[in-house]
Design a protein around this motif. Sequence first.
Motif, PDB file in Angstrom:
ATOM      1  N   ARG A  10      38.326  34.767  52.218  1.00  0.00           N
ATOM      2  CA  ARG A  10      38.604  35.634  53.356  1.00  0.00           C
ATOM      3  C   ARG A  10      40.093  35.847  53.533  1.00  0.00           C
ATOM      4  O   ARG A  10      40.556  36.954  53.789  1.00  0.00           O
ATOM      5  CB  ARG A  10      38.088  34.991  54.637  1.00  0.00           C
ATOM      6  N   ASP A  63      33.099  42.052  54.625  1.00  0.00           N
ATOM      7  CA  ASP A  63      32.451  41.007  53.840  1.00  0.00           C
ATOM      8  C   ASP A  63      32.758  41.113  52.351  1.00  0.00           C
ATOM      9  O   ASP A  63      32.159  40.401  51.553  1.00  0.00           O
ATOM     10  CB  ASP A  63      30.934  41.073  54.054  1.00  0.00           C
ATOM     11  N   GLY A  64      33.628  42.048  51.952  1.00  0.00           N
ATOM     12  CA  GLY A  64      33.942  42.178  50.532  1.00  0.00           C
ATOM     13  C   GLY A  64      32.793  42.799  49.779  1.00  0.00           C
ATOM     14  O   GLY A  64      32.075  43.631  50.318  1.00  0.00           O
ATOM     15  N   CYS A  65      32.587  42.408  48.522  1.00  0.00           N
ATOM     16  CA  CYS A  65      31.458  42.964  47.796  1.00  0.00           C
ATOM     17  C   CYS A  65      30.980  41.990  46.737  1.00  0.00           C
ATOM     18  O   CYS A  65      31.568  40.936  46.521  1.00  0.00           O
ATOM     19  CB  CYS A  65      31.802  44.321  47.165  1.00  0.00           C
ATOM     20  N   LYS A  88      33.475  38.814  45.096  1.00  0.00           N
ATOM     21  CA  LYS A  88      33.154  37.476  45.606  1.00  0.00           C
ATOM     22  C   LYS A  88      33.009  36.455  44.482  1.00  0.00           C
ATOM     23  O   LYS A  88      33.714  35.437  44.477  1.00  0.00           O
ATOM     24  CB  LYS A  88      31.887  37.526  46.459  1.00  0.00           C
ATOM     25  N   ALA A 121      29.248  30.831  49.745  1.00  0.00           N
ATOM     26  CA  ALA A 121      28.883  32.222  50.015  1.00  0.00           C
ATOM     27  C   ALA A 121      29.437  33.182  48.975  1.00  0.00           C
ATOM     28  O   ALA A 121      29.136  34.361  48.995  1.00  0.00           O
ATOM     29  CB  ALA A 121      29.371  32.623  51.409  1.00  0.00           C
ATOM     30  N   LEU A 158      22.134  27.246  61.306  1.00  0.00           N
ATOM     31  CA  LEU A 158      21.703  27.096  59.920  1.00  0.00           C
ATOM     32  C   LEU A 158      22.080  28.311  59.070  1.00  0.00           C
ATOM     33  O   LEU A 158      22.049  28.272  57.844  1.00  0.00           O
ATOM     34  CB  LEU A 158      20.189  26.912  59.904  1.00  0.00           C
ATOM     35  N   PRO A 188      27.657  32.404  57.487  1.00  0.00           N
ATOM     36  CA  PRO A 188      28.099  33.766  57.213  1.00  0.00           C
ATOM     37  C   PRO A 188      28.130  34.032  55.711  1.00  0.00           C
ATOM     38  O   PRO A 188      28.576  33.186  54.937  1.00  0.00           O
ATOM     39  CB  PRO A 188      29.515  33.811  57.795  1.00  0.00           C
ATOM     40  N   GLY A 189      27.640  35.181  55.306  1.00  0.00           N
ATOM     41  CA  GLY A 189      27.730  35.560  53.904  1.00  0.00           C
ATOM     42  C   GLY A 189      26.565  35.111  53.050  1.00  0.00           C
ATOM     43  O   GLY A 189      26.454  35.500  51.897  1.00  0.00           O
ATOM     44  N   ARG A 190      25.696  34.306  53.597  1.00  0.00           N
ATOM     45  CA  ARG A 190      24.604  33.794  52.770  1.00  0.00           C
ATOM     46  C   ARG A 190      23.286  34.019  53.503  1.00  0.00           C
ATOM     47  O   ARG A 190      23.256  33.894  54.728  1.00  0.00           O
ATOM     48  CB  ARG A 190      24.825  32.291  52.561  1.00  0.00           C
ATOM     49  N   VAL A 228      18.916  33.642  54.219  1.00  0.00           N
ATOM     50  CA  VAL A 228      17.762  32.738  54.137  1.00  0.00           C
ATOM     51  C   VAL A 228      16.514  33.611  54.089  1.00  0.00           C
ATOM     52  O   VAL A 228      16.529  34.758  54.521  1.00  0.00           O
ATOM     53  CB  VAL A 228      17.669  31.784  55.353  1.00  0.00           C
ATOM     54  N   ASP A 273      26.663  38.436  58.752  1.00  0.00           N
ATOM     55  CA  ASP A 273      27.909  38.847  58.101  1.00  0.00           C
ATOM     56  C   ASP A 273      29.078  38.114  58.747  1.00  0.00           C
ATOM     57  O   ASP A 273      28.902  37.360  59.694  1.00  0.00           O
ATOM     58  CB  ASP A 273      28.070  40.380  58.075  1.00  0.00           C
ATOM     59  N   ARG A 274      30.273  38.345  58.219  1.00  0.00           N
ATOM     60  CA  ARG A 274      31.379  37.519  58.702  1.00  0.00           C
ATOM     61  C   ARG A 274      31.780  37.872  60.123  1.00  0.00           C
ATOM     62  O   ARG A 274      32.425  37.098  60.810  1.00  0.00           O
ATOM     63  CB  ARG A 274      32.566  37.556  57.736  1.00  0.00           C
ATOM     64  N   GLY A 275      31.341  39.056  60.603  1.00  0.00           N
ATOM     65  CA  GLY A 275      31.579  39.405  61.995  1.00  0.00           C
ATOM     66  C   GLY A 275      30.569  38.739  62.918  1.00  0.00           C
ATOM     67  O   GLY A 275      30.608  38.950  64.116  1.00  0.00           O
ATOM     68  N   LEU A 327      24.054  38.572  47.232  1.00  0.00           N
ATOM     69  CA  LEU A 327      25.354  38.538  47.911  1.00  0.00           C
ATOM     70  C   LEU A 327      25.443  39.720  48.869  1.00  0.00           C
ATOM     71  O   LEU A 327      24.972  40.808  48.552  1.00  0.00           O
ATOM     72  CB  LEU A 327      26.484  38.623  46.886  1.00  0.00           C
ATOM     73  N   ILE A 328      26.063  39.493  50.018  1.00  0.00           N
ATOM     74  CA  ILE A 328      26.256  40.620  50.916  1.00  0.00           C
ATOM     75  C   ILE A 328      27.701  41.094  50.848  1.00  0.00           C
ATOM     76  O   ILE A 328      28.584  40.391  50.353  1.00  0.00           O
ATOM     77  CB  ILE A 328      25.871  40.297  52.378  1.00  0.00           C
ATOM     78  N   GLY A 329      27.920  42.318  51.301  1.00  0.00           N
ATOM     79  CA  GLY A 329      29.260  42.878  51.269  1.00  0.00           C
ATOM     80  C   GLY A 329      29.307  44.103  52.144  1.00  0.00           C
ATOM     81  O   GLY A 329      28.362  44.391  52.880  1.00  0.00           O
ATOM     82  N   HIS A 330      30.424  44.831  52.072  1.00  0.00           N
ATOM     83  CA  HIS A 330      30.568  46.079  52.803  1.00  0.00           C
ATOM     84  C   HIS A 330      30.931  47.191  51.841  1.00  0.00           C
ATOM     85  O   HIS A 330      31.774  47.006  50.974  1.00  0.00           O
ATOM     86  CB  HIS A 330      31.679  45.973  53.857  1.00  0.00           C
ATOM     87  N   PHE A 372      25.897  45.614  53.235  1.00  0.00           N
ATOM     88  CA  PHE A 372      24.796  45.745  52.274  1.00  0.00           C
ATOM     89  C   PHE A 372      24.497  44.389  51.657  1.00  0.00           C
ATOM     90  O   PHE A 372      25.291  43.445  51.756  1.00  0.00           O
ATOM     91  CB  PHE A 372      25.138  46.756  51.175  1.00  0.00           C
TER      92      PHE A 372
END
Lengths: 871, 135
Positions: free
Chosen positions: A514, A529-531, A535, A562, B31, B34-36, B38, B53-55, B77-80, B86
């Motif tokens: 981050r 959140d990057g991509c 990552k 993550a 649990l 952020p970023g992961r 379930v 997300d990280r926000g 993996l998530i991202g923007h 997404f």
Amino acid sequence: MPAPSTAATPTIVLVGHGMVGQRFLEELAARQVTERARIVVLAEEPRPAYDRVALTSYFTGRTPDELSVTAPDFMAEHGIELYLDDPAEHLDRASRTVTTRSGRTVRYDTLVLATGSYPFVPPVPGKDARGCFVYRTIEDLLAIEAYAKTAHTGLVVGGGLLGLEAAGALDGLGLATHIVEFAPRLMPVQVDEGGGAALLRTVSGMGLSVHAGVGTQEVLTGEDGAVSGVRLSDGSELATDLVVFSAGVRPRDSLARTGGLGVGERGGITVDTDCRSTDPAVYAIGECAQAADGRVYGLVAPGYEMARTAAASIAGTAVDGFTGADLSTKLKLLGVDVASFGDAHGTAEDCLDVVYADSRAGVYKKLVLDPDGTLLGGILVGDAEAYGTLRALTGSKPPLAPEQLVLPAGSGAPAALGPAALPDEAVICSCHNVTKGTVRAAVTEHACGTVPEVKKCTKAGTGCGGCAKVLEQLVDAELEASGVEVDKGLCGCFGHTRQELYEIVRALRLTSYRELLDTHGREAARGTDGCEICKPAVGSIIASLAPAIGASGYVLDGEQAALQDTNDHFLANLQRNGSYSVVPRIPGGEITPDKLIVIGEVARDFGLYTKITGGQRIDLFGARVDQLPLIWARLVAAGFESGHAYGKALRTVKSCVGQTWCRYGVQDSVRMAIDLELRYRGLRAPHKLKSAVSGCTRECAEAQSKDFGVIATAQGWNLYVGGNGGATPRHADLLAQDLSDAELVRLIDRFLMFYIRTADRLERTAAWLDRLEGGLDHLRDVVVHDSLGICAELESLMDAHVAHYRDEWAETLDDPDRLARFVSFVNAPDTPDPTVRFVPERDQIKPDLPLLTLDPPPRTTTPALEGTATR
Amino acid sequence: MTTLTAPRTRTGLLVQLLVSGNWFTVCPDDLLAPGRGVAALLPDGRQAAVFRDRGGRLHAVDNRDPFSGAAVLSRGLIGHADGRPFVASPLLKQRFDLVSGQCLDDATVTLTRYDTRVHRRKQRITGSESPPVPG
Ligand code: SRM
Ligand SMILES: Cc1cc2nc3c(=O)[nH]c(=O)nc-3n(C[C@H](O)[C@H](O)[C@H](O)COP(=O)(O)OP(=O)(O)OC[C@H]3O[C@@H](n4cnc5c(N)ncnc54)[C@H](O)[C@@H]3O)c2cc1C
Ligand code: SF4
Ligand code: FES
């Protein structure tokens, strides 16, 4: 026995698995119809659909497999039943059944006919003699190729598009080739007289004999019944050993005719704009159909449009109907450029021609314009450079005077009109209906930086290839326009290269993704959140440098977890059905019987599929997420460690048995392989790393195909670097000779750390070395002669790695918090994922794949999105 | 028969999804890192992939990857992209917009999405409620 068909699972039967049929299946799958319906495909040919448009490329080396347009798993993945080599012979609309040659009867709720065309063979005496062929299927080509081995002369009946292609093929097979065309010129459908003259010149210039304005009256045969020549309508005879009929095609509508469906006067199953025949339960698409505009289209692009229309109609989604299509063509015959587009023959009222002809050079260009200057169509022979641009401009007023569009470059004409002049709505690729705007968006919005990426993203250029030129120009222009020459940034989030990010992380001791993103990312990406690209790449950089920058060496700690791709995240390799594979490390490929037994027991107890890998170890497949800790607990207890098969990290160091046993061996290759594997295990890198050690120059361990390979000499070890197997194999280069054990290890330390520091994301050592400025010599300067003065640092980085290595699986098992993530469901930790299932195969298991037929989720299509979605 | 366990929570905060008109508890708030993601098993046997997300915003979509049929999207993996969140499928990397469910690489594919909220007893803390998507 007719298969049952219920209202809940309707049956769709497709007859004909050609290009259009396959596209229709893909369109069904895209609309999830394959999940709701049983789909049966009856195909006449012995192989799944292939690229008929590119058929001729078989003669330039493309294999039938490479011609396939059917992904190997497509049918299984979508639960489609495909019956090859079994044509439909009878249609009974009253009982809604189709019966095939082998007697299979299938009941349908919806029937789709995509039976294509058959080559028309004029009814001349002798047409069935041995040595007579048509040019439509792979089987036809195989037969022609076999027969041509004993032939010297070939003759093609028909000088149209396909006839010229066939003639080019015969010429390529080494036959003296004749073309007989009934019309007064070649390609009569596409080109006019002037164009025909230019074409004739070029084709004759290639050594083919053209006989235009004469018909073929009879095929003559010798005493053995084989072709010996043809008699022409002017009474003359031509000797030939082989005849290919290419006198046009006719729609294959006999199944429809006998089934009582409406057909056009000149053939073709009549359909409406939804591609429905006169029976609403029966559709017809592709070359067998006569479209709503009364035409039968002999090109693939309109067929694809029909496939989409029919699939949408069956799926119940709205779509513009099929009302007709463009007939532009570009001939791919080697050496002759011929193209026609739009109203090529000037049939519109009051239209005007602009013509440029140079018969000496075999060039002829004609544009058809309407009186107000709108481009209606044209013909290009001998120089079809401008085809893509001109075709796309059809229907609009070109931005230049028409004569400037046809004059050759350098004759006072301005620089050729580039694709920049085209409006965004101009269709660049007519096979896939891709506009200029879509191509531009691929570059600007989807970050495609190369033509292949744009092709993949938009499908443009993946059909007949006619648009390749203009596509390339457009992508280049767009890249240039979007600022710098080419953006070397890692991804949409970072403008820096991987190498630059490595240096930033190392110098600033950044241990957080981050923080890196927020301080060094592109403006728009900061705070996001990057991509999925940056990552894992940054995760790998942090892991490679962990001891040096003070980051946790455990890749699943804190934020690092993550960043990892799913494989690293679960420390196992994800398989196609959502299960995982487990690969314990077996250093150097050496293993005790006791350890072998443990692997066998674990596999047996958990019901895993076992296989010896190409890397001298054993892979256990089919573990569910929740089984991974249980499996690893057993393996770790028996002394196994992670094999990092999931990581961009050291994989295996293969060995040969070497001096200890082998009569030729000159060093202990097994010991060295084990030492190297233990030293570099767990080392995260831009891509995976592989190695091998051979005990003598016979090279049984294949060290020269590895990222770093070692071969024993009488004096010590030779070190090779930059080898690669895989899709683009590369033999490794010799970096240094006759090294002692210690020298060898130091040199590999430096080599690996230099690679990790300077390579791109997902760049193996082979590609990196090929790209490295100064190549092998520069590499040798840096790592052998220390020309940059960085060797001490490279060595200390490696020493830190070795000192801090810990087994990831042992660490994971030690920590309940870390173990908690190995569940299928967060709210049902003891429940295995019911969608991960297996079926038996050869005494073991394999994934049960027709998963797509299970529990189809309803599709949530918001009408607003459907309407605005770009195609 | 599957039993869905009632989660224990240290903070008293729960992650919930709107399933067929009812708020369904998935897991304790702490649990969900952020970023992961379930995966959660829903009462009707479907699976949802739930992300933060990280926000701090929650997102939930169907867990099934429509391109492979495997229930794996929670492991992506998530991202923007262009400011929109997404998730990328871990199998063949197609990306899905987490707000609309729309696949960014194939406009014909859309995932079911679920409304989400963080809940303490009867009180709502944060969320992303919008009218339920017709099933
Ligand atoms: C299991 C194995 C095949 C086997 O049944 O033998 C295998 C399986 C996979 N290989 Fe491989 N490769 C295996 C040996 C090889 C070899 C042979 C060797 O190592 O001597 C090669 C050629 C040598 C080389 O790498 O240069 C090889 C070249 C590839 C490539 C192409 C790499 C390249 O640079 O072109 C890929 C794709 C990639 O990594 O991007 C790949 C990728 C894969 C992946 C990871 C694909 C994936 O992402 O799912 C496969 C998953 C393994 C799994 O789920 O466990 N695999 N793969 C072998 C495991 C070896 C091991 O014990 O670790
Ligand atoms: C050499 C060559 C070059 C070409 N070049 C171009 C080009 O550059 N651009 C272009 O647009 N087009 C080109 N074409 C035309 C293009 O290939 C066709 O338009 C396209 O293949 C039509 O697709 P289709 O699925 O309708 O028919 P086909 O591809 O012919 O498929 C029909 C399939 O149905 C099968 N079938 C027929 N009857 C039955 C039955 N009763 N039961 C079961 N199966 C049956 C046939 O065996 C066949 O496999 C070319 C064609 C050839 C031969
Ligand atoms: S490489 Fe040489 S030492 Fe090794 S097994 Fe082959 S022949 Fe024997
Ligand atoms: S026009 Fe055929 S591939 Fe683009």
